[in-house]
Scaffold this motif. Structure first.
Motif, PDB file in Angstrom:
ATOM      1  N   LEU A   6      -1.951 -43.424   4.478  1.00 19.44           N
ATOM      2  CA  LEU A   6      -2.925 -41.684   4.686  1.00 19.44           C
ATOM      3  C   LEU A   6      -2.246 -41.380   6.021  1.00 19.44           C
ATOM      4  O   LEU A   6      -3.291 -41.176   6.875  1.00 19.44           O
ATOM      5  N   ALA A   7      -1.316 -42.112   6.706  1.00 24.86           N
ATOM      6  CA  ALA A   7      -1.174 -42.162   8.036  1.00 24.86           C
ATOM      7  C   ALA A   7      -0.496 -40.582   8.180  1.00 24.86           C
ATOM      8  O   ALA A   7      -0.460 -40.016   9.846  1.00 24.86           O
ATOM      9  N   ARG A   8      -0.411 -39.865   7.324  1.00 24.09           N
ATOM     10  CA  ARG A   8      -0.023 -38.058   7.319  1.00 24.09           C
ATOM     11  C   ARG A   8      -0.572 -37.224   6.605  1.00 24.09           C
ATOM     12  O   ARG A   8      -1.266 -37.372   6.248  1.00 24.09           O
ATOM     13  N   GLY A   9      -0.727 -36.315   7.187  1.00 23.43           N
ATOM     14  CA  GLY A   9      -1.283 -34.982   6.739  1.00 23.43           C
ATOM     15  C   GLY A   9      -2.469 -35.167   7.330  1.00 23.43           C
ATOM     16  O   GLY A   9      -3.204 -35.686   7.660  1.00 23.43           O
ATOM     17  N   ASP A  10      -3.250 -34.009   6.033  1.00 23.16           N
ATOM     18  CA  ASP A  10      -4.884 -34.373   5.947  1.00 23.16           C
ATOM     19  C   ASP A  10      -5.648 -36.397   5.556  1.00 23.16           C
ATOM     20  O   ASP A  10      -6.668 -35.792   6.054  1.00 23.16           O
ATOM     21  N   PRO A  11      -4.733 -36.818   4.980  1.00 29.36           N
ATOM     22  CA  PRO A  11      -5.528 -38.155   4.526  1.00 29.36           C
ATOM     23  C   PRO A  11      -5.582 -38.146   5.907  1.00 29.36           C
ATOM     24  O   PRO A  11      -6.301 -38.963   6.007  1.00 29.36           O
ATOM     25  N   ARG A  12      -5.267 -38.223   7.000  1.00 29.20           N
ATOM     26  CA  ARG A  12      -4.903 -39.315   8.001  1.00 29.20           C
ATOM     27  C   ARG A  12      -6.073 -38.580   9.123  1.00 29.20           C
ATOM     28  O   ARG A  12      -6.797 -39.711   9.639  1.00 29.20           O
ATOM     29  N   THR A  13      -6.588 -37.778   9.097  1.00 33.58           N
ATOM     30  CA  THR A  13      -8.089 -36.891   9.247  1.00 33.58           C
ATOM     31  C   THR A  13      -9.431 -37.353   8.209  1.00 33.58           C
ATOM     32  O   THR A  13     -10.825 -38.414   8.787  1.00 33.58           O
ATOM     33  N   CYS A  14      -9.360 -37.964   6.719  1.00 42.51           N
ATOM     34  CA  CYS A  14     -10.276 -38.212   6.655  1.00 42.51           C
ATOM     35  C   CYS A  14      -9.913 -39.893   5.486  1.00 42.51           C
ATOM     36  O   CYS A  14     -11.119 -40.116   5.611  1.00 42.51           O
TER      37      CYS A  14
END
Length: 221
Positions: free
Chosen positions: A31-39
């Motif tokens: 989850l450390a890259r892209g949109d998942p990093r924020t969500c």
């Protein structure tokens, strides 16, 4: 109870396993890259106001807490797909009432059926276009059947061209996994949001000599 037998290896090197607290670091890396990093996979667990108020680190803590709470309750909050011991895919699911945004949005609930919601898919860029999300959904169905989940429910998208737009899954993917639409909802300036559902066979109660009953195979509505 989640056990080692819940792991689902495949000939192409993908292994799908339930998330447990000792695998949280692997999920965090995914989850450390892209949109998942924020969500941080907290979007569906929070209302708009709650989500806006929290930082990504605080959202991560919400998700970690949900994983630990599910484990303490003898179940998993989702499944991880591994290739070569690296997490390359994730699906989040759980009892529908755990997801505040489902209750507060156009996605549902449509009724009081005791459904579990399949709310989010993440696939690493290097593993996309290889059917990993579909495999995760099939594994979620398998997990539900083995753990007494009566109904799985999803809220797939009918639009979106970028991979990051498809985090709810697609209608076609859910249909291929045996889900059927029970309602289609729309709000002004928002795309249609179908609610798709599959009633699960309770395999833990069945043997080769005792196939699922007609009631277990009934219409998910």
């Amino acid at each position: 109870m989640t056990t080692a037998s819940d792991a689902r290896p495949a000939s192409d090197g993908i292994e799908i396993v339930p998330i447990t607290p000792d695998r949280i670091a692997d999920l965090d890396a995914l989850l450390a890259r892209g949109d998942p990093r924020t969500c941080q996979c907290a979007w569906m667990r929070l209302t708009n106001a709650e989500f806006a108020r929290l930082s990504p680190d605080e959202r991560r803590s919400v998700h970690h807490g949900a994983i630990r709470d599910a484990t303490a309750d003898g179940r998993a909050a989702g499944l991880l797909a591994y290739r070569d011991d690296v997490a390359v895919g994730w699906v989040s699911f759980g009892p529908r009432d755990e997801f505040a945004r489902v209750a507060a949005s156009a996605t549902g609930p449509t009724d009081d059926v005791p459904a579990w919601s399949v709310v989010c898919f993440v696939v690493a860029a290097r593993a996309r276009r290889h059917g990993v999300a579909g495999r995760l959904l099939d594994a979620a169905v398998d997990y539900g059947e083995r753990h007494g989940v009566p109904v799985l429910e999803g809220y797939p998208t009918t639009t979106g061209k970028r991979s990051n737009d498809l985090w709810r899954g697609t209608v076609g993917m859910f249909a291929r996994a045996g889900f059927i639409p029970v309602e289609v909802r729309a709000r002004r300036a928002s795309p249609e949001r179908p609610v798709m559902r599959r009633r699960l066979h309770q395999r833990r109660r069945s043997t080769p000599d005792q196939p699922p009953t007609p009631e277990q195979q009934g219409d998910p509505r």
